[in-house]
Design an enzyme around this catalytic site. Structure first.
Site, PDB file in Angstrom:
ATOM      1  N   HIS A 178       0.653  -1.294  -0.328  1.00 43.10           N
ATOM      2  CA  HIS A 178      -0.215   0.428  -0.326  1.00 43.10           C
ATOM      3  C   HIS A 178       1.213   1.385   0.018  1.00 43.10           C
ATOM      4  O   HIS A 178       1.892   1.410   0.689  1.00 43.10           O
ATOM      5  CB  HIS A 178      -0.890  -0.241   1.122  1.00 43.10           C
ATOM      6  CG  HIS A 178      -2.052   1.083   1.237  1.00 43.10           C
ATOM      7  ND1 HIS A 178      -1.739   2.321   1.261  1.00 43.10           N
ATOM      8  CD2 HIS A 178      -3.276   1.210   0.992  1.00 43.10           C
ATOM      9  CE1 HIS A 178      -3.308   2.731   0.890  1.00 43.10           C
ATOM     10  NE2 HIS A 178      -4.069   1.881   0.674  1.00 43.10           N
ATOM     11  N   ASP A 198      -8.081  -5.124  -0.008  1.00 45.23           N
ATOM     12  CA  ASP A 198      -7.896  -5.668  -0.946  1.00 45.23           C
ATOM     13  C   ASP A 198      -7.624  -6.982  -0.658  1.00 45.23           C
ATOM     14  O   ASP A 198      -8.647  -8.697  -1.516  1.00 45.23           O
ATOM     15  CB  ASP A 198      -7.887  -4.924  -2.727  1.00 45.23           C
ATOM     16  CG  ASP A 198      -8.443  -4.342  -2.854  1.00 45.23           C
ATOM     17  OD1 ASP A 198      -7.603  -3.351  -2.653  1.00 45.23           O
ATOM     18  OD2 ASP A 198      -9.627  -3.842  -2.922  1.00 45.23           O
TER      19      ASP A 198
HETATM   20  C1  SDX Z   1      -6.528  -0.202  -3.126  1.00 43.20           C
HETATM   21  O1  SDX Z   1      -4.303   4.662  -1.915  1.00 43.20           O
HETATM   22  C2  SDX Z   1      -5.483   3.751  -1.659  1.00 43.20           C
HETATM   23  O2  SDX Z   1      -5.730   4.202  -0.356  1.00 43.20           O
HETATM   24  C3  SDX Z   1      -5.915   3.176  -1.922  1.00 43.20           C
HETATM   25  C4  SDX Z   1      -7.040   2.402  -1.143  1.00 43.20           C
HETATM   26  C5  SDX Z   1      -8.005   2.859  -1.334  1.00 43.20           C
HETATM   27  O3  SDX Z   1      -9.151   2.145   0.087  1.00 43.20           O
HETATM   28  O4  SDX Z   1      -8.390   3.594  -1.849  1.00 43.20           O
HETATM   29  O5  SDX Z   1      -6.546   1.390   0.105  1.00 43.20           O
HETATM   30  C6  SDX Z   1      -8.150   0.590  -2.401  1.00 43.20           C
HETATM   31  O6  SDX Z   1      -5.777   0.675  -4.073  1.00 43.20           O
HETATM   32  C7  SDX Z   1      -5.315  -0.935  -2.029  1.00 43.20           C
HETATM   33  C8  SDX Z   1      -3.899  -1.259  -3.418  1.00 43.20           C
HETATM   34  C9  SDX Z   1      -3.843  -2.750  -3.941  1.00 43.20           C
HETATM   35  N1  SDX Z   1      -3.800  -2.990  -5.001  1.00 43.20           N
HETATM   36  C10 SDX Z   1      -2.697  -3.983  -4.718  1.00 43.20           C
HETATM   37  O7  SDX Z   1      -3.051  -4.607  -4.025  1.00 43.20           O
HETATM   38  C11 SDX Z   1      -2.350  -4.268  -6.126  1.00 43.20           C
HETATM   39  C12 SDX Z   1      -1.003  -5.258  -5.931  1.00 43.20           C
HETATM   40  N2  SDX Z   1      -0.174  -3.433  -4.819  1.00 43.20           N
HETATM   41  C13 SDX Z   1       1.355  -3.134  -5.649  1.00 43.20           C
HETATM   42  O8  SDX Z   1       1.311  -3.162  -6.797  1.00 43.20           O
HETATM   43  C14 SDX Z   1       1.575  -1.950  -4.772  1.00 43.20           C
HETATM   44  O9  SDX Z   1       2.070  -2.267  -3.490  1.00 43.20           O
HETATM   45  C15 SDX Z   1       0.730  -0.366  -4.502  1.00 43.20           C
HETATM   46  C16 SDX Z   1       0.006  -0.049  -6.209  1.00 43.20           C
HETATM   47  C17 SDX Z   1      -0.412  -0.888  -3.772  1.00 43.20           C
HETATM   48  C18 SDX Z   1       1.566   0.477  -4.086  1.00 43.20           C
HETATM   49  O10 SDX Z   1       2.440   0.814  -4.896  1.00 43.20           O
HETATM   50  P1  SDX Z   1       3.151   2.151  -4.258  1.00 43.20           P
HETATM   51  O11 SDX Z   1       3.615   2.745  -3.185  1.00 43.20           O
HETATM   52  O12 SDX Z   1       3.880   3.136  -5.192  1.00 43.20           O
HETATM   53  O13 SDX Z   1       4.644   1.180  -4.025  1.00 43.20           O
HETATM   54  P2  SDX Z   1       5.922   0.577  -5.228  1.00 43.20           P
HETATM   55  O14 SDX Z   1       5.021   0.522  -6.846  1.00 43.20           O
HETATM   56  O15 SDX Z   1       6.632   1.886  -6.277  1.00 43.20           O
HETATM   57  O16 SDX Z   1       6.779  -0.681  -5.115  1.00 43.20           O
HETATM   58  C19 SDX Z   1       7.512  -0.586  -3.655  1.00 43.20           C
HETATM   59  C20 SDX Z   1       8.572  -1.346  -3.824  1.00 43.20           C
HETATM   60  C21 SDX Z   1       9.035  -2.001  -5.061  1.00 43.20           C
HETATM   61  O17 SDX Z   1       9.942  -2.518  -4.897  1.00 43.20           O
HETATM   62  P3  SDX Z   1      11.732  -1.772  -5.178  1.00 43.20           P
HETATM   63  O18 SDX Z   1      11.825  -1.767  -6.409  1.00 43.20           O
HETATM   64  O19 SDX Z   1      11.873  -1.076  -4.400  1.00 43.20           O
HETATM   65  O20 SDX Z   1      11.917  -3.391  -5.230  1.00 43.20           O
HETATM   66  O21 SDX Z   1       7.609  -2.421  -2.972  1.00 43.20           O
HETATM   67  C22 SDX Z   1       7.131  -3.867  -4.464  1.00 43.20           C
HETATM   68  C23 SDX Z   1       8.165  -2.853  -5.609  1.00 43.20           C
HETATM   69  O22 SDX Z   1       8.620  -3.802  -6.292  1.00 43.20           O
HETATM   70  N3  SDX Z   1       5.939  -4.267  -4.360  1.00 43.20           N
HETATM   71  C24 SDX Z   1       5.535  -5.073  -4.114  1.00 43.20           C
HETATM   72  C25 SDX Z   1       4.380  -5.616  -4.233  1.00 43.20           C
HETATM   73  N4  SDX Z   1       4.184  -4.079  -3.710  1.00 43.20           N
HETATM   74  C26 SDX Z   1       5.006  -3.274  -3.995  1.00 43.20           C
HETATM   75  N5  SDX Z   1       6.273  -6.449  -4.779  1.00 43.20           N
HETATM   76  C27 SDX Z   1       5.814  -8.006  -4.373  1.00 43.20           C
HETATM   77  N6  SDX Z   1       3.798  -7.341  -4.695  1.00 43.20           N
HETATM   78  C28 SDX Z   1       3.874  -6.296  -4.467  1.00 43.20           C
HETATM   79  N7  SDX Z   1       2.107  -6.550  -3.628  1.00 43.20           N
END
Ligand code: SDX
Length: 409
Positions: free
Chosen positions: A295, A351
């Site tokens: 998140h 989720d």
């Molecule tokens: C919702 O914003 C809100 O409030 C949203 C929400 C709401 O109520 O409105 O809470 C609802 O959208 C919840 C989130 C649902 N999405 C997912 O579950 C999809 C999977 N999650 C990711 O795509 C990610 O965690 C996000 C999109 C939710 C957050 O992404 P960020 O904060 O932009 O983080 P990032 O993509 O820059 O990742 C940072 C690091 C990366 O690794 P590095 O390159 O730094 O080594 O964390 C890793 C990413 O690869 N990472 C994950 C991961 N999420 C982040 N690696 C594996 N699996 C994951 N799920």
């Protein structure tokens, strides 16, 4: 209010720091010269508005709706009271709740053209696309818009259950369930479930949906709420701003994650394949991410995930336990023990269990996000009302230009 001195090679200026009522203070950049601005890709460090609706402390896993912890609200209130709290700032009294629910019933209908429009949409359409089409039709119909913002917001939250039920039923090639809109015997959630399933829901199902809608109702400046604010700041009508928010929610990185998470669990199938998928999620070469994990704000557990997990257990105990529903807790446990997930502060978000609960309650995978949209419409309309009151200027950020210098043809 404190001050901070920002200097660059040519300039030095003092900027006020605003103390928030809770959480981080913010630097007021409005004092910058017009041609000086920060770059903040993804707006990770940007506060782009003031709001009194929701507060999140990502490090403590705290989520407050108008100051009340989400866990408390889920335990004690039906969704109508949560709607009133978010829209108008205080929990309703029995008198104000009565007049609010009367208005919800008064506005609980949609024009006939919404039904005839459905006949032209292919049955293979995704429910979110159908919902977007129906909301866009209402945006096109100026007779649907009301001058009083409060009445407009109530009309929209009252119409959404009908639109969501229609969207889901059309996607399942089921005819609409017509309910006498003036029949005030059913409350907000039971009426929605009747329109969705064509039968009066059990009390247990209504209570589960009250909690699901409460958990998804509001979450400060997430991508779809931010989109609603940008759209609403141009002065467009509330339905058009709502349509914009629905498009943003649809994406798998945001509200579409519950559907993507269920698809992921179905792909993993059995517990012995968990290690393979944990490695895929960690690999930089593999675009696969553990859906329902991570998140932008929570760097500890998402408090909604905990409530959703206990709801999953409750609902599953009352249903036949399927391998899929045993898989999720095992996958969660393995991920939470893995150094990659620990070091990246990745925890289950709202989720992760949401799809499991909804599936157990009879909602199809591709319809989960329409339930999210139904719930979040209250949050979106709360922000829309706040914007109308604050007379928010048009939201128009700048950019970091990296294109060609001025050149001649
Ligand atoms: C919702 O914003 C809100 O409030 C949203 C929400 C709401 O109520 O409105 O809470 C609802 O959208 C919840 C989130 C649902 N999405 C997912 O579950 C999809 C999977 N999650 C990711 O795509 C990610 O965690 C996000 C999109 C939710 C957050 O992404 P960020 O904060 O932009 O983080 P990032 O993509 O820059 O990742 C940072 C690091 C990366 O690794 P590095 O390159 O730094 O080594 O964390 C890793 C990413 O690869 N990472 C994950 C991961 N999420 C982040 N690696 C594996 N699996 C994951 N799920």
């Amino acid at each position: 209010m404190n001050q901070i001195n920002a200097t660059s090679d040519q300039m030095c200026f003092e900027l006020p720091i605003f103390q928030a009522n809770l959480g981080n203070s913010v630097l007021d950049a409005s004092g910058f010269p017009v041609d000086f601005y920060f770059q903040d890709i993804g707006l990770k460090h940007t506060s782009f508005c003031q709001s009194a609706i929701c507060y999140i402390d990502g490090s403590k896993g705290l989520l407050l709706y108008r100051g009340y912890p989400i866990e408390e609200l889920c335990k004690h209130f039906q969704f109508e009271s949560i709607m009133y709290l978010l829209l108008f700032g205080e929990l309703p009294t029995s008198r104000t709740l009565k007049s609010f629910t009367k208005k919800l019933i008064k506005y609980r209908h949609i024009p006939d053209y919404c039904y005839s429009l459905l006949e032209h949409l292919p049955e293979s359409s995704h429910p979110m696309g159908i919902l977007l089409t129906l909301v866009s039709a209402l945006a096109a119909d100026s007779s649907q818009s009301l001058d009083d913002p409060d009445e407009m917001a109530i009309r929209i939250v009252a119409q959404m259950p009908i639109l969501v039920a229609l969207s889901q039923r059309h996607a399942r090639t089921l005819k609409p369930v017509h309910q006498d809109s003036n029949d005030d015997s059913l409350g907000y959630v039971p009426d929605f479930l009747f329109r969705l399933f064509g039968q009066i829901p059990t009390e247990h199902t209504v209570t589960a949906f009250d909690q699901i809608l409460t958990l998804h109702a509001e979450h400060e400046q997430n991508a779809s709420t931010c989109t609603l604010r940008v759209s609403g700041s141009t002065g467009t009508n509330a339905y058009a701003a709502l349509a914009a928010a629905i498009t943003a929610l649809w994406g798998p990185a945001h509200g579409g994650a519950n559907e993507a998470c269920m698809q992921m669990l179905e792909a993993i199938k059995t517990c012995d394949r968990i290690p393979e998928y944990i490695e895929k999620a960690k690999s930089k070469e593999d675009p696969f991410r553990l859906m329902g994990f991570g998140h932008r704000v929570y760097r500890s557990r998402d408090p909604r995930a905990d409530v959703m997990k206990s709801l999953a257990k409750e609902v599953l105990d009352s249903k036949q336990d399927k391998p899929l529903f045993r898989l999720a807790p095992s996958l969660e446990k393995r991920a939470l023990e893995d150094p990659y997930f620990i070091s990246h502060q990745l925890y289950p978000n709202v989720d992760y269990y949401s799809g499991i609960v909804q599936r157990a309650l009879g909602i199809e995978n591709n319809a989960f996000t329409t339930i999210f949209a139904l719930a979040r419409t209250t949050g979106w309309m709360s922000h829309w009302l706040e914007m109308m009151r604050d007379k928010t200027p048009i939201i128009r950020p700048r950019q970091h230009y990296i294109g060609p210098r001025k050149r001649s043809l």
